[in-house]
Motif scaffolding. Structure first.
Motif, short mmCIF file in Angstrom:
data_model
loop_
_atom_site.label_atom_id
_atom_site.label_comp_id
_atom_site.label_asym_id
_atom_site.label_seq_id
_atom_site.Cartn_x
_atom_site.Cartn_y
_atom_site.Cartn_z
N GLN A 207 0.85 -1.18 0.00
CA GLN A 207 0.00 0.00 0.00
C GLN A 207 0.90 1.24 0.00
N SER A 208 0.41 2.31 -0.59
CA SER A 208 1.24 3.51 -0.67
C SER A 208 1.56 4.07 0.71
N ARG A 209 0.62 3.98 1.64
CA ARG A 209 0.86 4.51 2.99
C ARG A 209 1.99 3.77 3.70
N ASP A 210 2.21 2.51 3.34
CA ASP A 210 3.25 1.72 4.00
C ASP A 210 4.62 2.37 3.87
N LEU A 211 4.87 3.06 2.77
CA LEU A 211 6.16 3.72 2.59
C LEU A 211 6.36 4.80 3.65
N ALA A 212 5.34 5.62 3.88
CA ALA A 212 5.43 6.66 4.90
C ALA A 212 5.54 6.05 6.30
N ASP A 213 4.78 4.99 6.55
CA ASP A 213 4.87 4.32 7.85
C ASP A 213 6.28 3.78 8.09
N ALA A 214 6.87 3.22 7.04
CA ALA A 214 8.21 2.66 7.17
C ALA A 214 9.23 3.77 7.43
N LEU A 215 9.09 4.89 6.75
CA LEU A 215 10.02 6.00 6.96
C LEU A 215 9.92 6.54 8.39
N GLU A 216 8.70 6.61 8.90
CA GLU A 216 8.54 7.05 10.28
C GLU A 216 9.25 6.09 11.24
N GLU A 217 9.09 4.80 11.00
CA GLU A 217 9.75 3.81 11.87
C GLU A 217 11.26 3.95 11.79
N LEU A 218 11.79 4.15 10.60
CA LEU A 218 13.23 4.31 10.45
C LEU A 218 13.72 5.57 11.17
N ALA A 219 12.93 6.65 11.11
CA ALA A 219 13.30 7.87 11.82
C ALA A 219 13.39 7.62 13.31
N ASN A 220 12.42 6.90 13.85
CA ASN A 220 12.43 6.59 15.28
C ASN A 220 13.60 5.68 15.65
N ILE A 221 13.88 4.70 14.80
CA ILE A 221 15.00 3.80 15.05
C ILE A 221 16.32 4.58 15.03
N ALA A 222 16.45 5.51 14.08
CA ALA A 222 17.67 6.31 14.01
C ALA A 222 17.86 7.14 15.27
N ASP A 223 16.78 7.72 15.79
CA ASP A 223 16.88 8.48 17.04
C ASP A 223 17.28 7.58 18.20
N LEU A 224 16.69 6.39 18.27
CA LEU A 224 17.03 5.45 19.34
C LEU A 224 18.46 4.96 19.21
N THR A 225 18.93 4.82 17.97
CA THR A 225 20.32 4.43 17.75
C THR A 225 21.26 5.51 18.26
N ALA A 226 20.89 6.78 18.03
CA ALA A 226 21.71 7.88 18.54
C ALA A 226 21.79 7.82 20.05
N ALA A 227 20.67 7.49 20.71
CA ALA A 227 20.67 7.36 22.17
C ALA A 227 21.54 6.18 22.60
N GLN A 228 21.46 5.09 21.86
CA GLN A 228 22.27 3.91 22.17
C GLN A 228 23.75 4.24 22.05
N GLN A 229 24.11 4.98 21.02
CA GLN A 229 25.51 5.34 20.82
C GLN A 229 26.02 6.25 21.94
N ALA A 230 25.09 6.98 22.56
CA ALA A 230 25.45 7.86 23.67
C ALA A 230 25.28 7.18 25.03
N ASP A 231 25.06 5.84 25.01
CA ASP A 231 24.85 5.07 26.24
C ASP A 231 23.68 5.60 27.05
N ALA A 232 22.63 6.04 26.34
CA ALA A 232 21.46 6.60 27.02
C ALA A 232 20.18 5.85 26.69
N LEU A 233 20.29 4.70 26.03
CA LEU A 233 19.08 4.00 25.59
C LEU A 233 18.25 3.52 26.78
N ASP A 234 18.89 3.05 27.84
CA ASP A 234 18.14 2.61 29.01
C ASP A 234 17.31 3.75 29.59
#
Length: 271
Positions: free
Chosen positions: A91-118
């Motif tokens: 579905q066309s909306r799935d592309l936007a949903d996937a991009l949103e998920e990747l954005a959130n994962i990237a932010d969480l990865t930044a926190a993980q790299q800063a030892d702040a994920l917990d």
């Protein structure tokens, strides 16, 4: 997501992990740019349909994405989006949903790299509990008549200086663009993504009184042995539990005595 979209998202997540493993790539910047592309596709439905049209060649769609995004986002983000539009989406909306998920994962990865994920995991959980118990706050954050700037200012007053910057960004983005979800379900999704960054499961533990460090460790060890994953415990204190403990992992729920059931959590959960 189903079928082709699920496969496309899995491939995109692998590419994102490869990007963020490179120390020269700023995961936080990547998150902001992917969130901006998500907002663009939410606004421009016709563009989203073109970029997911199965009748169009993947390379042609990738070239279109590069032309539109070139100069607007960094090369890594543009390349990631271009790779995504080469894939097939159910579905066309799935592309936007996937991009949103990747954005959130990237932010969480930044926190993980800063030892702040917990810290981010715990803060997301605590904020979800505050929202669920404060109807006035929930109403203010979900009021369709309120401006995004007003909601963002409210969140800054609540979280600014009290929570990690990643937590504030994730929650602000969710409140500003709920994309059809309730605030509670959006916060739950963020918590699951945060746990997944360490390949962990989340156990929501409700007890009448706070658990000691020893009790937390024993309960976490028992659940980790049962499920075969490191377990992140979200602790919620509720006097109505009346001296007992309630543990929920996914759809599985168990109730027992705080005094004598912690060590036996694994056996009870197993049946």
């Amino acid at each position: 997501m189903n079928g082709a979209s699920r496969e496309a998202l899995a491939a995109a997540r692998e590419r994102l992990d490869a990007l963020t493993d490179n120390t020269s790539v700023n995961a936080g910047t990547l998150a902001d740019e992917l969130a901006a592309v998500t907002a663009l596709l939410d606004r421009e439905v016709s563009l989203r349909r073109v970029l997911t049209d199965p009748a169009q060649a993947g390379e042609a769609k990738a070239e279109l994405a590069q032309r539109l995004l070139g100069g607007q986002v960094g090369g890594e983000s543009a390349d990631l989006v271009s790779g995504m539009v080469r894939s097939r989406w159910s579905q066309s909306r799935d592309l936007a949903d996937a991009l949103e998920e990747l954005a959130n994962i990237a932010d969480l990865t930044a926190a993980q790299q800063a030892d702040a994920l917990d810290d981010v995991e715990d803060e997301l959980f605590r904020f979800s509990r505050i929202v669920s118990s404060n109807t006035g706050l929930r109403a203010a954050l979900t009021d369709r008549a309120a401006t995004v700037s007003a909601k963002s200012e409210l969140l800054r007053s609540l979280l600014g200086g009290r929570a990690h910057a990643t937590t504030e960004r994730l929650v602000t983005r969710l409140v500003a663009a709920p994309r059809g979800r309730s605030l509670e379900s959006g916060l739950e999704s963020l918590s699951k993504l945060a746990a997944e960054r360490r390949d962990r499961l989340v156990a929501v533990v409700t007890s009448a009184v706070p658990l000691s460090d020893t009790q937390r460790q024993r309960l976490g060890a028992a659940l980790a042995k049962l499920y075969g994953h490191t377990m992140h415990l979200n602790i919620d204190v509720d006097p109505e539990v009346l001296g007992g403990i309630r543990v929920q992992v996914g759809d599985e729920v168990i109730n027992g005595s705080l005094a004598d059931r912690i060590e036996d959590a694994g056996r009870r959960l197993a049946g």
